[in-house]
Scaffold this active site. Structure first.
Site, PDB file in Angstrom:
ATOM      1  N   ALA A 174       0.748  -1.051   0.068  1.00 44.45           N
ATOM      2  CA  ALA A 174       0.179  -0.016  -0.159  1.00 44.45           C
ATOM      3  C   ALA A 174       0.861   1.275   0.105  1.00 44.45           C
ATOM      4  O   ALA A 174       1.798   1.167   0.473  1.00 44.45           O
ATOM      5  CB  ALA A 174      -0.967   0.085   1.247  1.00 44.45           C
ATOM      6  N   CYS A 175       0.309   2.121  -0.650  1.00 40.10           N
ATOM      7  CA  CYS A 175       0.924   3.717  -0.380  1.00 40.10           C
ATOM      8  C   CYS A 175      -0.026   4.397   0.373  1.00 40.10           C
ATOM      9  O   CYS A 175      -0.830   3.911   1.243  1.00 40.10           O
ATOM     10  CB  CYS A 175       1.252   4.056  -1.775  1.00 40.10           C
ATOM     11  N   ILE A 176      -0.132   5.707   0.228  1.00 45.57           N
ATOM     12  CA  ILE A 176      -1.049   6.596   0.997  1.00 45.57           C
ATOM     13  C   ILE A 176      -2.357   6.446   1.008  1.00 45.57           C
ATOM     14  O   ILE A 176      -3.247   6.351   1.905  1.00 45.57           O
ATOM     15  CB  ILE A 176      -0.514   8.134   0.796  1.00 45.57           C
TER      16      ILE A 176
END
Length: 484
Positions: free
Chosen positions: A429-431
């Protein structure tokens, strides 16, 4: 893994070191607020905070090496991060001007200028990627019993140091060429002044769907090609004194994003709401209000952008064009502010007393104009071409937020819709996005993903999938990993 999928993997890994920037921005911003005249020269507390923030900004290259190595490792182990640090230290030491002078037996003043800039984010990213690949390959290797202590994860930093010696000698030949090309590219845009800033911003938005905007950002926001817009802006008076920043110029690749994030996209959200069918307005309002608030307050825009990016691509192209126009106007008028995270209210407030923030309040005026532009253009285009933005679908349910507030249960539901644990190769995941690699992407039901609360879905290659969840992305990813 195809090239696009691999670039996506690098893109999400880049978010690990980039996520540290808000800490630097807050520390330095508070320091500037305490001592608005001396910028740390007249207040010990202000100097303490500014220097603490600068400690992060000035070492971004190392953070990139460590963060990318960690982010791309298969199990997010600290040994990968250590290998990234080892690789970076080997390369930057062997390619320092003094070392190059000694190795090539040439006078120090004849060493190519490129080696004086070897400590940069590009090298950090490169060493991080190599270290991660070496970790993924060698972290499970078992050596002979006599050398058993160095087996597995302990072997990786050793292998990395040896490999990076070879890489260093390769870079000794090609780095001046690479650096020259990067500088030429940056200079070609810089030479275009405000027009170049607008062009950059246009492509910044166009690359959002595939998550590759970080690669473009690194050229203009960091020290890959000598522009270094974010660190130089956050450096404030110290950057001015060091000749690294120019008032009214430094920050030009950031300033024009504030009117878009804080006002333009909320205007688009209002247009989407007003364009929704009467029976769907209440549901659309809950989505648009949350997304617009996130864009205004924090500058996180993906939940809102993905609500129309794929259902109405023409709106997204218009959005990219308007972003380019906004950055061009702000740069032309020298209305400047910068950010450590994104162009939202928090960053604008914190940086308002930075000496490089010139006429920043005019960005608010510009923002009001762009609110009107976005609303009018989006409303007209949606109605004119009967675009199926949220609330205007013919036969699909309007996306709604998941009913459960239990994160573990929500993660379990996402796993089920994605084909179960056996169908997931990697979870990250990123932000704002789940970034997944699947064995069989065809069994994923996109409508069910949206019913669970996903703002959008991005397909990359044959196996890679991004699910836009907003700030919940990292939490859900963690819960999904825990359930495996």
């Amino acid at each position: 893994m195809n090239i696009l999928g691999y670039l996506q993997k690098i893109g999400r890994a880049l978010m690990v070191p980039v996520a540290v920037l808000p800490a630097a921005a807050i520390l330095m911003g508070i320091g500037y607020w305490i001592d608005p005249n001396g910028w740390g020269g007249e207040s010990a507390l202000a100097a303490f905070l500014i220097k603490a923030g600068a400690a992060i900004i000035d070492k971004m290259a190392i953070l990139f090496a460590v963060g990318v190595a960690y982010g791309m490792s298969k199990d997010k182990d600290g040994s990968a991060a250590l290998a990234g640090l080892v690789g970076y230290l080997v390369v930057t030491t062997l390619l320092s001007p003094g070392a190059v002078s000694q190795i090539q037996q040439i006078p120090l003043d004849q060493v190519p200028a490129a080696f004086g800039k070897i400590e940069n984010q590009f090298i950090g990213i490169l060493t991080g990627v190599i270290a991660a690949e070496l970790y993924n390959r060698f972290s499970g290797v078992e050596l002979h019993k006599a050398l058993a202590f160095f087996s597995g994860r302990r072997l990786v930093p050793i292998v990395t140091s040896v490999v990076m010696i070879v890489v260093s000698f390769i870079l000794m030949a090609v780095w001046p060429i690479i650096y020259g090309g990067l500088v030429s590219f940056g200079e070609s845009i810089v030479s275009m002044g405000s027009t170049g800033a607008g062009i950059y911003a246009f492509f910044n938005r166009l690359l959002i769907p595939v998550g590759l905007h970080h690669a473009l950002n690194s050229v203009f926001w960091f020290d890959v090609a000598g522009i270094n817009d974010i660190p130089n802006f956050l450096g404030g008076q110290s950057s001015i004194d060091a000749g690294k920043a120019v008032v009214g110029v430094t920050g030009m690749y950031q300033a024009g994003f504030f009117p878009i994030m804080m006002f333009g996209l909320p205007g688009a959200a209002l247009a989407i709401y007003h364009s929704a069918k009467k029976e769907n307005k209440e549901k659309v309002a809950s989505i648009m209000i949350a997304a617009a608030f996130a864009a205004f307050f924090t500058g996180v825009t993906e939940p809102l952008e993905f609500s129309f990016m794929f259902v109405a691509p023409v709106l997204y192209v218009i959005h990219a064009l308007l972003t380019g126009l906004s950055v061009f106007i702000a740069s032309s008028m020298h209305w400047i502010s910068g950010f450590g995270f994104s162009a939202g209210f928090v960053d604008m407030f914190i940086q308002s007393r930075n000496p490089l923030a010139t006429q920043w309040y005019m960005l608010l005026v510009q923002g009001l104009v762009f609110f009107g532009l976005y609303y009018a253009i989006f409303r007209a285009v949606i109605v004119k071409f009967n675009l199926k933005t949220p609330g205007r679908e013919d036969d699909e349910a309007v996306q709604v937020q998941a009913q459960t507030t239990d994160r573990t249960e929500l993660a379990r539901q996402y796993l089920e819709v994605l084909g179960g644990q056996d169908n997931l190769v990697t979870i990250d995941a990123c932000i704002t996005r789940l970034r997944l690699t699947l064995k069989d992407r065809s069994i994923v039901d996109e409508r069910k993903l949206k019913a669970l609360g996903a703002a959008g879905v991005v397909k990359l290659g044959e196996q890679n999938l991004q699910v836009i969840l907003g700030p919940l992305a990292e939490i859900i990813a963690g819960e999904m990993k825990a359930l495996r």
